[in-house]
Scaffold this motif. Sequence first.
Motif, mmCIF file in Angstrom:
data_model
loop_
_atom_site.group_PDB
_atom_site.id
_atom_site.type_symbol
_atom_site.label_atom_id
_atom_site.label_comp_id
_atom_site.label_asym_id
_atom_site.label_seq_id
_atom_site.Cartn_x
_atom_site.Cartn_y
_atom_site.Cartn_z
ATOM 1 N N ALA A 98 0.839 -1.212 0.000
ATOM 2 C CA ALA A 98 0.000 0.000 0.000
ATOM 3 C C ALA A 98 0.867 1.253 0.000
ATOM 4 O O ALA A 98 0.532 2.244 -0.651
ATOM 5 C CB ALA A 98 -0.932 -0.005 1.207
ATOM 6 N N GLY A 99 2.003 1.215 0.719
ATOM 7 C CA GLY A 99 2.882 2.379 0.755
ATOM 8 C C GLY A 99 3.444 2.721 -0.609
ATOM 9 O O GLY A 99 3.449 3.898 -1.015
ATOM 10 N N LEU A 100 3.937 1.723 -1.343
ATOM 11 C CA LEU A 100 4.460 1.972 -2.692
ATOM 12 C C LEU A 100 3.365 2.536 -3.597
ATOM 13 O O LEU A 100 3.594 3.488 -4.358
ATOM 14 C CB LEU A 100 5.033 0.692 -3.276
ATOM 15 C CG LEU A 100 6.368 0.211 -2.700
ATOM 16 C CD1 LEU A 100 6.745 -1.142 -3.286
ATOM 17 C CD2 LEU A 100 7.476 1.228 -2.961
ATOM 18 N N VAL A 229 11.152 16.298 2.056
ATOM 19 C CA VAL A 229 9.717 16.166 2.315
ATOM 20 C C VAL A 229 9.267 14.724 2.068
ATOM 21 O O VAL A 229 8.483 14.160 2.845
ATOM 22 C CB VAL A 229 8.922 17.141 1.427
ATOM 23 C CG1 VAL A 229 7.419 16.913 1.583
ATOM 24 C CG2 VAL A 229 9.278 18.582 1.771
ATOM 25 N N ILE A 230 9.777 14.117 1.003
ATOM 26 C CA ILE A 230 9.414 12.733 0.693
ATOM 27 C C ILE A 230 9.875 11.792 1.803
ATOM 28 O O ILE A 230 9.155 10.873 2.205
ATOM 29 C CB ILE A 230 10.019 12.321 -0.663
ATOM 30 C CG1 ILE A 230 9.412 13.142 -1.792
ATOM 31 C CG2 ILE A 230 9.798 10.832 -0.923
ATOM 32 C CD1 ILE A 230 10.087 12.944 -3.135
ATOM 33 N N SER A 231 11.074 12.007 2.316
ATOM 34 C CA SER A 231 11.585 11.131 3.383
ATOM 35 C C SER A 231 10.766 11.270 4.656
ATOM 36 O O SER A 231 10.478 10.268 5.327
ATOM 37 C CB SER A 231 13.062 11.451 3.656
ATOM 38 O OG SER A 231 13.226 12.782 4.105
ATOM 39 N N ALA A 234 7.588 9.390 4.078
ATOM 40 C CA ALA A 234 7.797 7.943 4.142
ATOM 41 C C ALA A 234 7.855 7.460 5.585
ATOM 42 O O ALA A 234 7.295 6.404 5.928
ATOM 43 C CB ALA A 234 9.075 7.574 3.401
ATOM 44 N N ILE A 235 8.521 8.210 6.435
ATOM 45 C CA ILE A 235 8.595 7.837 7.846
ATOM 46 C C ILE A 235 7.210 7.959 8.495
ATOM 47 O O ILE A 235 6.806 7.097 9.288
ATOM 48 C CB ILE A 235 9.624 8.712 8.568
ATOM 49 C CG1 ILE A 235 11.034 8.378 8.060
ATOM 50 C CG2 ILE A 235 9.555 8.525 10.082
ATOM 51 C CD1 ILE A 235 12.102 9.337 8.514
ATOM 52 N N GLY A 304 16.045 2.367 10.306
ATOM 53 C CA GLY A 304 16.656 1.922 9.060
ATOM 54 C C GLY A 304 16.246 2.774 7.870
ATOM 55 O O GLY A 304 17.066 3.092 7.002
ATOM 56 N N LEU A 305 14.957 3.157 7.825
ATOM 57 C CA LEU A 305 14.476 3.994 6.725
ATOM 58 C C LEU A 305 15.118 5.370 6.762
ATOM 59 O O LEU A 305 15.463 5.933 5.711
ATOM 60 C CB LEU A 305 12.949 4.108 6.804
ATOM 61 C CG LEU A 305 12.256 4.806 5.631
ATOM 62 C CD1 LEU A 305 12.477 4.032 4.345
ATOM 63 C CD2 LEU A 305 10.759 4.943 5.916
#
Length: 316
Positions: A98-100, A229-231, A234-235, A304-305
Amino acid sequence: MALAALSGTATRRRDHAGGMSAFERSRRRLYLPFVVPALLLHLVFVIGPTAAALWISFHRWDGVSPMEWTGLDNYTALLEDSTFRTALVNTLVILVVAGLAIFVISFVLTMIVRELRWKSFVRSVLFFPHIVSAIVLSIVWGFIFQHNGVVNTILDRLFGAEPIPWLNADNLFVMILIGTVWLSTGLYVTIIMAGVDRIPQYFYDDAQLAGASAFQRLRHVTLPLSWDVISVAAIFWTISSLKIFEFIYAFGGTTNDLPPPGVWNSALFVYGESFGGRSPSYLFGYASASAILMLGLFAFLVVGLRRLMRRDPIEF
Protein backbone atom coordinates in the motif's frame (compact mmCIF):
# COMPACT_ATOMS: atom_id res chain seq x y z
CA MET A 1 33.89 53.91 28.52
CA ALA A 2 37.02 51.94 27.83
CA LEU A 3 36.79 50.39 31.30
CA ALA A 4 33.12 49.52 30.71
CA ALA A 5 33.94 47.91 27.38
CA LEU A 6 36.78 45.95 28.97
CA SER A 7 34.47 44.90 31.78
CA GLY A 8 31.81 43.79 29.28
CA THR A 9 34.40 41.85 27.29
CA ALA A 10 35.66 40.15 30.42
CA THR A 11 32.10 39.22 31.39
CA ARG A 12 31.42 37.72 27.96
CA ARG A 13 34.68 35.80 28.17
CA ARG A 14 33.72 34.45 31.57
CA ASP A 15 30.36 33.40 30.13
CA HIS A 16 32.03 31.65 27.21
CA ALA A 17 34.56 30.07 29.52
CA GLY A 18 31.66 28.56 31.40
CA GLY A 19 30.44 27.06 28.10
CA MET A 20 27.39 29.28 27.54
CA SER A 21 26.82 32.98 26.92
CA ALA A 22 24.35 35.04 28.91
CA PHE A 23 22.16 35.34 25.83
CA GLU A 24 22.08 31.56 25.39
CA ARG A 25 21.20 31.07 29.03
CA SER A 26 18.32 33.53 28.81
CA ARG A 27 17.11 31.92 25.62
CA ARG A 28 17.10 28.48 27.23
CA ARG A 29 15.12 29.82 30.15
CA LEU A 30 12.61 31.14 27.63
CA TYR A 31 12.25 27.66 26.10
CA LEU A 32 11.25 26.00 29.35
CA PRO A 33 7.65 27.31 29.64
CA PHE A 34 6.94 25.98 26.13
CA VAL A 35 8.87 22.70 26.22
CA VAL A 36 8.03 21.40 29.71
CA PRO A 37 4.22 21.08 29.20
CA ALA A 38 4.76 19.16 25.95
CA LEU A 39 7.29 16.88 27.64
CA LEU A 40 4.89 16.23 30.51
CA LEU A 41 2.06 15.36 28.12
CA HIS A 42 4.39 13.06 26.18
CA LEU A 43 5.46 11.40 29.42
CA VAL A 44 1.89 10.88 30.63
CA PHE A 45 0.26 9.78 27.38
CA VAL A 46 3.12 8.05 25.49
CA ILE A 47 6.04 7.01 27.68
CA GLY A 48 3.88 6.04 30.66
CA PRO A 49 1.46 3.76 28.74
CA THR A 50 4.34 2.19 26.83
CA ALA A 51 6.18 1.38 30.05
CA ALA A 52 2.94 0.00 31.54
CA ALA A 53 2.38 -2.19 28.47
CA LEU A 54 5.94 -3.52 28.76
CA TRP A 55 5.34 -4.43 32.42
CA ILE A 56 1.97 -6.05 31.68
CA SER A 57 3.52 -8.11 28.85
CA PHE A 58 5.42 -10.17 31.43
CA HIS A 59 2.18 -11.19 33.16
CA ARG A 60 -1.02 -13.13 32.62
CA TRP A 61 -3.83 -10.69 33.32
CA ASP A 62 -7.49 -10.40 32.40
CA GLY A 63 -7.84 -6.81 33.57
CA VAL A 64 -9.62 -7.73 36.83
CA SER A 65 -7.80 -10.54 38.61
CA PRO A 66 -4.36 -10.04 40.19
CA MET A 67 -1.49 -10.20 37.72
CA GLU A 68 0.42 -13.47 37.45
CA TRP A 69 4.09 -13.20 36.53
CA THR A 70 4.92 -15.33 33.47
CA GLY A 71 8.25 -13.90 32.38
CA LEU A 72 8.85 -14.38 28.65
CA ASP A 73 6.06 -16.93 28.20
CA ASN A 74 3.85 -14.47 26.32
CA TYR A 75 6.65 -13.69 23.88
CA THR A 76 7.52 -17.31 23.20
CA ALA A 77 3.84 -18.16 22.71
CA LEU A 78 3.53 -15.35 20.15
CA LEU A 79 6.28 -16.85 18.01
CA GLU A 80 4.22 -20.06 17.75
CA ASP A 81 0.89 -18.29 17.13
CA SER A 82 -0.12 -18.56 13.46
CA THR A 83 -2.65 -15.72 13.81
CA PHE A 84 0.06 -13.41 15.12
CA ARG A 85 2.31 -14.35 12.21
CA THR A 86 -0.54 -13.62 9.80
CA ALA A 87 -1.17 -10.26 11.45
CA LEU A 88 2.55 -9.45 11.22
CA VAL A 89 2.69 -10.36 7.52
CA ASN A 90 -0.49 -8.37 6.81
CA THR A 91 0.97 -5.34 8.59
CA LEU A 92 4.15 -5.52 6.53
CA VAL A 93 2.16 -5.99 3.32
CA ILE A 94 0.14 -2.87 4.13
CA LEU A 95 3.37 -1.01 4.87
CA VAL A 96 5.17 -2.03 1.66
CA VAL A 97 2.50 -2.69 -0.99
CA ALA A 98 0.00 0.00 0.00
CA GLY A 99 2.88 2.38 0.75
CA LEU A 100 4.46 1.97 -2.69
CA ALA A 101 1.06 2.43 -4.35
CA ILE A 102 0.31 5.53 -2.27
CA PHE A 103 3.61 7.23 -3.05
CA VAL A 104 3.62 6.39 -6.78
CA ILE A 105 0.01 7.54 -7.23
CA SER A 106 0.59 10.62 -5.04
CA PHE A 107 3.63 11.67 -7.04
CA VAL A 108 1.86 11.18 -10.37
CA LEU A 109 -1.18 13.13 -9.14
CA THR A 110 1.09 15.87 -7.79
CA MET A 111 2.73 16.31 -11.20
CA ILE A 112 -0.70 16.45 -12.87
CA VAL A 113 -2.57 18.59 -10.35
CA ARG A 114 0.12 21.28 -10.00
CA GLU A 115 -0.32 22.12 -13.69
CA LEU A 116 -4.08 22.61 -13.40
CA ARG A 117 -5.74 25.98 -13.06
CA TRP A 118 -8.03 24.75 -10.28
CA LYS A 119 -5.36 22.85 -8.41
CA SER A 120 -6.50 24.07 -4.97
CA PHE A 121 -9.98 22.70 -5.55
CA VAL A 122 -8.71 19.40 -6.96
CA ARG A 123 -6.30 19.03 -4.05
CA SER A 124 -9.18 19.58 -1.61
CA VAL A 125 -11.24 16.89 -3.35
CA LEU A 126 -8.33 14.45 -3.14
CA PHE A 127 -7.79 15.30 0.53
CA PHE A 128 -11.47 14.90 1.43
CA PRO A 129 -11.39 11.13 2.25
CA HIS A 130 -8.70 11.77 4.85
CA ILE A 131 -10.84 14.18 6.87
CA VAL A 132 -13.95 11.97 6.92
CA SER A 133 -14.32 9.32 9.61
CA ALA A 134 -12.79 6.00 8.60
CA ILE A 135 -15.94 4.28 9.88
CA VAL A 136 -18.10 6.27 7.47
CA LEU A 137 -15.73 5.60 4.59
CA SER A 138 -15.69 1.88 5.36
CA ILE A 139 -19.50 1.85 5.07
CA VAL A 140 -19.29 3.71 1.75
CA TRP A 141 -16.56 1.35 0.53
CA GLY A 142 -18.67 -1.67 1.49
CA PHE A 143 -21.74 -0.19 -0.23
CA ILE A 144 -19.77 0.29 -3.44
CA PHE A 145 -18.39 -3.26 -3.55
CA GLN A 146 -21.14 -5.34 -1.94
CA HIS A 147 -22.90 -8.07 -3.95
CA ASN A 148 -25.52 -5.68 -5.34
CA GLY A 149 -23.35 -2.59 -4.95
CA VAL A 150 -22.40 0.18 -7.34
CA VAL A 151 -19.51 -1.62 -9.07
CA ASN A 152 -21.39 -4.86 -9.74
CA THR A 153 -24.42 -2.89 -10.93
CA ILE A 154 -22.30 -0.94 -13.42
CA LEU A 155 -20.61 -4.12 -14.67
CA ASP A 156 -24.01 -5.78 -15.07
CA ARG A 157 -25.50 -2.84 -17.02
CA LEU A 158 -22.48 -2.42 -19.31
CA PHE A 159 -21.34 -5.99 -19.88
CA GLY A 160 -24.04 -8.21 -18.41
CA ALA A 161 -21.42 -9.63 -16.06
CA GLU A 162 -22.23 -11.83 -13.10
CA PRO A 163 -21.78 -10.16 -9.68
CA ILE A 164 -18.19 -10.44 -8.48
CA PRO A 165 -17.77 -11.41 -4.80
CA TRP A 166 -15.45 -8.52 -3.97
CA LEU A 167 -15.92 -8.90 -0.22
CA ASN A 168 -15.61 -12.66 0.24
CA ALA A 169 -12.81 -14.15 2.34
CA ASP A 170 -10.46 -14.56 -0.64
CA ASN A 171 -10.73 -10.96 -1.84
CA LEU A 172 -11.30 -9.11 1.44
CA PHE A 173 -7.68 -8.28 2.24
CA VAL A 174 -7.04 -7.03 -1.31
CA MET A 175 -10.06 -4.73 -1.00
CA ILE A 176 -8.72 -3.51 2.35
CA LEU A 177 -5.40 -2.68 0.65
CA ILE A 178 -7.14 -0.78 -2.13
CA GLY A 179 -9.34 1.05 0.38
CA THR A 180 -6.28 2.01 2.45
CA VAL A 181 -4.64 3.48 -0.65
CA TRP A 182 -7.81 5.41 -1.44
CA LEU A 183 -8.03 6.74 2.11
CA SER A 184 -4.42 7.86 2.36
CA THR A 185 -3.46 9.13 -1.10
CA GLY A 186 -4.99 12.59 -0.66
CA LEU A 187 -2.90 13.29 2.44
CA TYR A 188 0.35 12.35 0.74
CA VAL A 189 -0.53 14.32 -2.39
CA THR A 190 -0.86 17.35 -0.12
CA ILE A 191 2.46 16.65 1.64
CA ILE A 192 4.42 15.98 -1.55
CA MET A 193 2.87 18.94 -3.35
CA ALA A 194 3.96 21.20 -0.50
CA GLY A 195 7.55 20.06 -1.12
CA VAL A 196 7.31 20.36 -4.90
CA ASP A 197 5.62 23.79 -4.88
CA ARG A 198 8.50 25.38 -2.97
CA ILE A 199 11.01 24.54 -5.76
CA PRO A 200 11.79 27.77 -7.67
CA GLN A 201 10.56 27.75 -11.26
CA TYR A 202 13.92 28.85 -12.63
CA PHE A 203 15.37 25.41 -11.88
CA TYR A 204 12.89 23.91 -14.32
CA ASP A 205 13.44 26.69 -16.85
CA ASP A 206 17.22 26.19 -16.79
CA ALA A 207 16.83 22.42 -17.13
CA GLN A 208 14.46 22.85 -20.06
CA LEU A 209 16.86 25.26 -21.78
CA ALA A 210 19.60 22.66 -21.30
CA GLY A 211 17.46 20.16 -23.23
CA ALA A 212 16.31 18.03 -20.29
CA SER A 213 13.24 15.92 -20.92
CA ALA A 214 10.27 15.80 -18.54
CA PHE A 215 11.60 12.59 -16.98
CA GLN A 216 15.08 14.12 -16.57
CA ARG A 217 13.57 17.21 -14.89
CA LEU A 218 11.68 14.91 -12.56
CA ARG A 219 14.79 12.87 -11.76
CA HIS A 220 17.37 15.65 -11.47
CA VAL A 221 15.26 18.58 -10.22
CA THR A 222 12.00 17.53 -8.58
CA LEU A 223 13.14 14.45 -6.66
CA PRO A 224 16.43 15.85 -5.24
CA LEU A 225 14.90 19.19 -4.21
CA SER A 226 11.84 17.62 -2.55
CA TRP A 227 13.66 14.60 -1.09
CA ASP A 228 13.51 15.90 2.49
CA VAL A 229 9.72 16.17 2.32
CA ILE A 230 9.41 12.73 0.69
CA SER A 231 11.58 11.13 3.38
CA VAL A 232 9.50 12.68 6.16
CA ALA A 233 6.32 11.45 4.44
CA ALA A 234 7.80 7.94 4.14
CA ILE A 235 8.59 7.84 7.85
CA PHE A 236 5.14 9.18 8.66
CA TRP A 237 3.55 6.41 6.57
CA THR A 238 5.71 3.75 8.23
CA ILE A 239 4.41 4.83 11.62
CA SER A 240 0.82 5.29 10.42
CA SER A 241 0.65 1.85 8.78
CA LEU A 242 1.19 0.22 12.17
CA LYS A 243 -1.86 1.98 13.62
CA ILE A 244 -4.47 1.35 10.92
CA PHE A 245 -7.49 -0.01 12.76
CA GLU A 246 -10.87 1.64 12.19
CA PHE A 247 -11.15 1.02 8.47
CA ILE A 248 -10.24 -2.69 8.68
CA TYR A 249 -12.39 -3.18 11.79
CA ALA A 250 -15.50 -1.61 10.28
CA PHE A 251 -15.03 -2.76 6.69
CA GLY A 252 -14.12 -6.38 7.34
CA GLY A 253 -16.27 -7.03 10.38
CA THR A 254 -19.97 -7.26 11.11
CA THR A 255 -22.16 -5.77 13.80
CA ASN A 256 -21.14 -8.28 16.46
CA ASP A 257 -17.93 -9.84 15.12
CA LEU A 258 -14.42 -8.81 14.25
CA PRO A 259 -13.09 -9.37 10.72
CA PRO A 260 -11.80 -12.90 10.06
CA PRO A 261 -8.29 -13.44 11.52
CA GLY A 262 -6.91 -13.85 8.00
CA VAL A 263 -7.17 -10.07 7.44
CA TRP A 264 -6.05 -8.95 10.88
CA ASN A 265 -3.14 -6.57 11.17
CA SER A 266 -1.15 -5.82 14.32
CA ALA A 267 -3.67 -3.30 15.69
CA LEU A 268 -6.58 -5.70 15.25
CA PHE A 269 -4.58 -8.53 16.83
CA VAL A 270 -3.96 -6.42 19.94
CA TYR A 271 -7.63 -5.45 20.09
CA GLY A 272 -8.84 -9.01 19.51
CA GLU A 273 -6.63 -10.45 22.24
CA SER A 274 -7.50 -7.67 24.67
CA PHE A 275 -11.27 -7.58 24.27
CA GLY A 276 -12.35 -11.10 23.50
CA GLY A 277 -11.93 -11.57 19.79
CA ARG A 278 -10.44 -15.01 20.42
CA SER A 279 -10.75 -17.66 23.08
CA PRO A 280 -9.67 -17.41 25.86
CA SER A 281 -10.71 -13.81 26.22
CA TYR A 282 -9.14 -10.71 27.72
CA LEU A 283 -5.48 -11.69 27.51
CA PHE A 284 -4.06 -8.25 28.23
CA GLY A 285 -0.57 -9.56 28.93
CA TYR A 286 -0.49 -11.49 25.66
CA ALA A 287 -1.83 -8.51 23.72
CA SER A 288 0.71 -6.18 25.38
CA ALA A 289 3.53 -8.52 24.39
CA SER A 290 2.41 -8.41 20.76
CA ALA A 291 2.21 -4.61 20.89
CA ILE A 292 5.74 -4.38 22.31
CA LEU A 293 7.10 -6.70 19.61
CA MET A 294 5.44 -4.65 16.89
CA LEU A 295 6.70 -1.43 18.44
CA GLY A 296 10.26 -2.76 18.48
CA LEU A 297 10.03 -3.96 14.87
CA PHE A 298 8.67 -0.66 13.57
CA ALA A 299 11.17 1.37 15.59
CA PHE A 300 13.88 -0.66 13.84
CA LEU A 301 12.23 -0.03 10.45
CA VAL A 302 11.96 3.71 11.08
CA VAL A 303 15.62 3.98 12.09
CA GLY A 304 16.66 1.92 9.06
CA LEU A 305 14.48 3.99 6.72
CA ARG A 306 15.95 7.23 8.05
CA ARG A 307 19.46 5.95 7.37
CA LEU A 308 18.48 4.66 3.94
CA MET A 309 16.83 7.93 2.87
CA ARG A 310 19.40 10.26 4.40
CA ARG A 311 20.78 12.76 1.89
CA ASP A 312 22.91 15.86 2.18
CA PRO A 313 20.57 18.89 2.37
CA ILE A 314 20.32 21.01 -0.77
CA GLU A 315 19.92 24.72 -0.15
CA PHE A 316 18.03 26.83 -2.65
